[in-house]
Design a protein around this motif. Structure first.
Motif, PDB file in Angstrom:
ATOM      1  N   SER A  99     -15.401   5.803  -0.799  1.00 37.25           N
ATOM      2  CA  SER A  99     -14.502   6.346   0.221  1.00 37.25           C
ATOM      3  C   SER A  99     -14.031   5.258   1.168  1.00 37.25           C
ATOM      4  CB  SER A  99     -15.206   7.440   1.021  1.00 37.25           C
ATOM      5  OG  SER A  99     -15.485   8.542   0.200  1.00 37.25           O
ATOM      6  N   GLU A 100     -14.944   4.370   1.545  1.00 34.92           N
ATOM      7  CA  GLU A 100     -14.569   3.261   2.422  1.00 34.92           C
ATOM      8  C   GLU A 100     -13.559   2.346   1.728  1.00 34.92           C
ATOM      9  OE1 GLU A 100     -16.428  -0.560   4.816  1.00 34.92           O
ATOM     10  OE2 GLU A 100     -17.801   0.835   3.849  1.00 34.92           O
ATOM     11  N   ALA A 101     -13.794   2.045   0.447  1.00 36.83           N
ATOM     12  CA  ALA A 101     -12.868   1.191  -0.304  1.00 36.83           C
ATOM     13  C   ALA A 101     -11.490   1.858  -0.402  1.00 36.83           C
ATOM     14  CB  ALA A 101     -13.417   0.888  -1.691  1.00 36.83           C
ATOM     15  N   ASP A 102     -11.471   3.165  -0.664  1.00 37.30           N
ATOM     16  CA  ASP A 102     -10.197   3.889  -0.740  1.00 37.30           C
ATOM     17  C   ASP A 102      -9.455   3.827   0.586  1.00 37.30           C
ATOM     18  OD1 ASP A 102     -10.761   4.562  -3.361  1.00 37.30           O
ATOM     19  OD2 ASP A 102     -11.440   6.601  -2.881  1.00 37.30           O
ATOM     20  N   TYR A 103     -10.189   3.995   1.683  1.00 34.91           N
ATOM     21  CA  TYR A 103      -9.580   3.924   3.010  1.00 34.91           C
ATOM     22  C   TYR A 103      -8.997   2.536   3.252  1.00 34.91           C
ATOM     23  CZ  TYR A 103      -9.311   3.313   8.061  1.00 34.91           C
ATOM     24  OH  TYR A 103      -8.886   2.998   9.316  1.00 34.91           O
ATOM     25  N   ARG A 104      -9.774   1.492   2.960  1.00 36.32           N
ATOM     26  CA  ARG A 104      -9.303   0.122   3.177  1.00 36.32           C
ATOM     27  C   ARG A 104      -8.090  -0.196   2.291  1.00 36.32           C
ATOM     28  NH1 ARG A 104     -12.685  -3.231   6.084  1.00 36.32           N
ATOM     29  NH2 ARG A 104     -14.667  -2.290   6.652  1.00 36.32           N
ATOM     30  N   ARG A 106      -5.838   2.085   1.387  1.00 33.81           N
ATOM     31  CA  ARG A 106      -4.710   2.807   2.001  1.00 33.81           C
ATOM     32  C   ARG A 106      -4.148   2.094   3.226  1.00 33.81           C
ATOM     33  NH1 ARG A 106      -7.819   7.281   0.959  1.00 33.81           N
ATOM     34  NH2 ARG A 106      -8.461   7.444   3.129  1.00 33.81           N
ATOM     35  N   ILE A 107      -5.024   1.467   4.024  1.00 32.23           N
ATOM     36  CA  ILE A 107      -4.521   0.820   5.237  1.00 32.23           C
ATOM     37  C   ILE A 107      -4.115  -0.631   4.996  1.00 32.23           C
ATOM     38  CG2 ILE A 107      -5.827   2.340   6.765  1.00 32.23           C
ATOM     39  CD1 ILE A 107      -7.756  -0.030   7.275  1.00 32.23           C
ATOM     40  N   GLY A 108      -4.211  -1.071   3.749  1.00 28.10           N
ATOM     41  CA  GLY A 108      -3.711  -2.396   3.406  1.00 28.10           C
ATOM     42  C   GLY A 108      -4.697  -3.534   3.566  1.00 28.10           C
ATOM     43  N   GLU A 109      -5.973  -3.242   3.808  1.00 27.13           N
ATOM     44  CA  GLU A 109      -6.965  -4.311   3.898  1.00 27.13           C
ATOM     45  C   GLU A 109      -7.416  -4.777   2.523  1.00 27.13           C
ATOM     46  OE1 GLU A 109     -10.295  -3.213   6.300  1.00 27.13           O
ATOM     47  OE2 GLU A 109      -9.129  -3.185   8.142  1.00 27.13           O
ATOM     48  N   LEU A 110      -7.289  -3.929   1.521  1.00 24.40           N
ATOM     49  CA  LEU A 110      -7.674  -4.275   0.151  1.00 24.40           C
ATOM     50  C   LEU A 110      -6.464  -4.141  -0.764  1.00 24.40           C
ATOM     51  CD1 LEU A 110     -11.075  -2.411  -0.375  1.00 24.40           C
ATOM     52  CD2 LEU A 110     -10.731  -4.824   0.082  1.00 24.40           C
ATOM     53  N   VAL A 111      -6.461  -4.939  -1.813  1.00 19.54           N
ATOM     54  CA  VAL A 111      -5.405  -4.886  -2.823  1.00 19.54           C
ATOM     55  C   VAL A 111      -6.096  -4.841  -4.185  1.00 19.54           C
ATOM     56  CG1 VAL A 111      -3.412  -6.099  -3.771  1.00 19.54           C
ATOM     57  CG2 VAL A 111      -3.901  -6.269  -1.342  1.00 19.54           C
ATOM     58  N   GLU A 112      -5.535  -4.069  -5.076  1.00 18.25           N
ATOM     59  CA  GLU A 112      -6.079  -4.000  -6.431  1.00 18.25           C
ATOM     60  C   GLU A 112      -6.071  -5.390  -7.063  1.00 18.25           C
ATOM     61  OE1 GLU A 112      -7.309  -1.448  -8.248  1.00 18.25           O
ATOM     62  OE2 GLU A 112      -6.974   0.069  -6.704  1.00 18.25           O
ATOM     63  N   ALA A 113      -7.154  -5.746  -7.707  1.00 18.01           N
ATOM     64  CA  ALA A 113      -7.269  -7.062  -8.328  1.00 18.01           C
ATOM     65  C   ALA A 113      -6.192  -7.275  -9.390  1.00 18.01           C
ATOM     66  CB  ALA A 113      -8.656  -7.229  -8.954  1.00 18.01           C
ATOM     67  N   SER A 114      -5.827  -6.227 -10.112  1.00 17.16           N
ATOM     68  CA  SER A 114      -4.805  -6.367 -11.149  1.00 17.16           C
ATOM     69  C   SER A 114      -3.446  -6.705 -10.530  1.00 17.16           C
ATOM     70  CB  SER A 114      -4.704  -5.090 -11.983  1.00 17.16           C
ATOM     71  OG  SER A 114      -4.355  -3.989 -11.170  1.00 17.16           O
ATOM     72  N   LEU A 173       3.339 -10.644  -1.538  1.00 19.03           N
ATOM     73  CA  LEU A 173       2.368 -10.076  -0.602  1.00 19.03           C
ATOM     74  C   LEU A 173       2.969  -8.909   0.163  1.00 19.03           C
ATOM     75  CD1 LEU A 173       0.658 -13.300   0.818  1.00 19.03           C
ATOM     76  CD2 LEU A 173      -0.389 -11.559  -0.650  1.00 19.03           C
ATOM     77  N   LYS A 174       4.233  -9.056   0.567  1.00 18.60           N
ATOM     78  CA  LYS A 174       4.892  -7.973   1.289  1.00 18.60           C
ATOM     79  C   LYS A 174       5.037  -6.749   0.375  1.00 18.60           C
ATOM     80  CE  LYS A 174       8.944  -6.970   4.152  1.00 18.60           C
ATOM     81  NZ  LYS A 174       8.457  -5.685   4.412  1.00 18.60           N
ATOM     82  N   GLU A 175       5.422  -6.987  -0.901  1.00 20.36           N
ATOM     83  CA  GLU A 175       5.557  -5.872  -1.847  1.00 20.36           C
ATOM     84  C   GLU A 175       4.228  -5.156  -2.036  1.00 20.36           C
ATOM     85  OE1 GLU A 175       7.062  -7.463  -5.506  1.00 20.36           O
ATOM     86  OE2 GLU A 175       9.009  -7.968  -4.649  1.00 20.36           O
ATOM     87  N   MET A 176       3.120  -5.929  -2.153  1.00 19.58           N
ATOM     88  CA  MET A 176       1.812  -5.291  -2.352  1.00 19.58           C
ATOM     89  C   MET A 176       1.375  -4.525  -1.121  1.00 19.58           C
ATOM     90  SD  MET A 176      -0.482  -7.883  -4.666  1.00 19.58           S
ATOM     91  CE  MET A 176      -0.165  -9.384  -3.781  1.00 19.58           C
ATOM     92  N   SER A 177       1.663  -5.047   0.073  1.00 16.14           N
ATOM     93  CA  SER A 177       1.250  -4.334   1.280  1.00 16.14           C
ATOM     94  C   SER A 177       2.109  -3.101   1.534  1.00 16.14           C
ATOM     95  CB  SER A 177       1.296  -5.263   2.494  1.00 16.14           C
ATOM     96  OG  SER A 177       2.624  -5.635   2.802  1.00 16.14           O
ATOM     97  N   ASP A 178       3.362  -3.112   1.061  1.00 12.51           N
ATOM     98  CA  ASP A 178       4.225  -1.941   1.212  1.00 12.51           C
ATOM     99  C   ASP A 178       3.813  -0.817   0.276  1.00 12.51           C
ATOM    100  OD1 ASP A 178       5.629  -3.210   3.173  1.00 12.51           O
ATOM    101  OD2 ASP A 178       7.331  -3.793   1.894  1.00 12.51           O
ATOM    102  N   ASP A 179       3.246  -1.176  -0.860  1.00 10.99           N
ATOM    103  CA  ASP A 179       2.794  -0.157  -1.826  1.00 10.99           C
ATOM    104  C   ASP A 179       1.599   0.569  -1.258  1.00 10.99           C
ATOM    105  OD1 ASP A 179       4.752  -0.898  -3.565  1.00 10.99           O
ATOM    106  OD2 ASP A 179       3.464  -2.152  -4.814  1.00 10.99           O
TER     107      ASP A 179
END
Length: 179
Positions: A99-104, A106-114, A173-179
């Protein structure tokens, strides 16, 4: 009169799993006579060697549990004792982490490795192509120039390729954070 039964019968009588009866036998906590379990004597020995009845045994087990490393797990979950409660606690712990990972995410602190992998691959390919095309693009400009002019031209072109790579990184980076 002594009641002698097989290990399987003793397991059924006591409600223990057969594997637990085997462990009791291996630990010397069963009274075995002619490959049969003496029911009354075994029950008395099991009760006498139970950790709840003997503080020295429960203390020894507690010390053993304290010495076990449980990396990433809460301290109140004993990792060496397979039980339903421990299993449920582990499940709850990892659900909370998810749940914490999902939250992070959603708020743009984490990005999928792929996504990161694809972005780096795209930028690397673009940068490589720019460098590989460099000789064909500027060779005619270098003909007849002195060494300092050639160096200046190469420096300008390499700087342009690196700047383009930096812009591509920023864009991805901007594209990934906008997603």
């Amino acid at each position: 009169m002594t009641q002698l039964v097989t290990q399987a019968e003793f397991a059924r009588m006591t409600g223990y799993a057969k594997s637990y009866i085997t462990k009791l036998k291996q630990a010397g906590r069963l009274v075995i006579i002619d490959d049969k379990v003496d029911v009354a004597a075994s029950q008395a020995r099991i009760a006498a060697t139970d950790g709840a009845a003997r503080p020295d045994v429960s203390d020894r087990h507690a010390q053993h549990r304290e010495g076990i490393e449980t990396e990433g797990m809460p301290d109140d979950i004993p990792s060496d004792i397979p039980s339903k409660a421990a299993s449920e606690a582990k499940t709850a712990h990892f659900k909370a982490m998810q749940s914490e990972a999902d939250y992070r995410l959603r708020i743009g602190e984490l990005v999928e490795a792929s996504e990161v992998s694809h972005a780096v691959a795209d930028i690397s390919i673009s940068f490589r192509q720019a460098l590989e095309n460099l000789p064909a693009r500027i060779a005619s400009e270098l003909v007849g120039k002195d060494l300092d002019s050639i160096r200046a031209t190469l420096k300008t072109e390499i700087h342009a390729a690196l700047s383009e790579m930096e812009r591509n990184f920023d864009k991805k980076l901007k594209e990934m954070s906008d997603d």
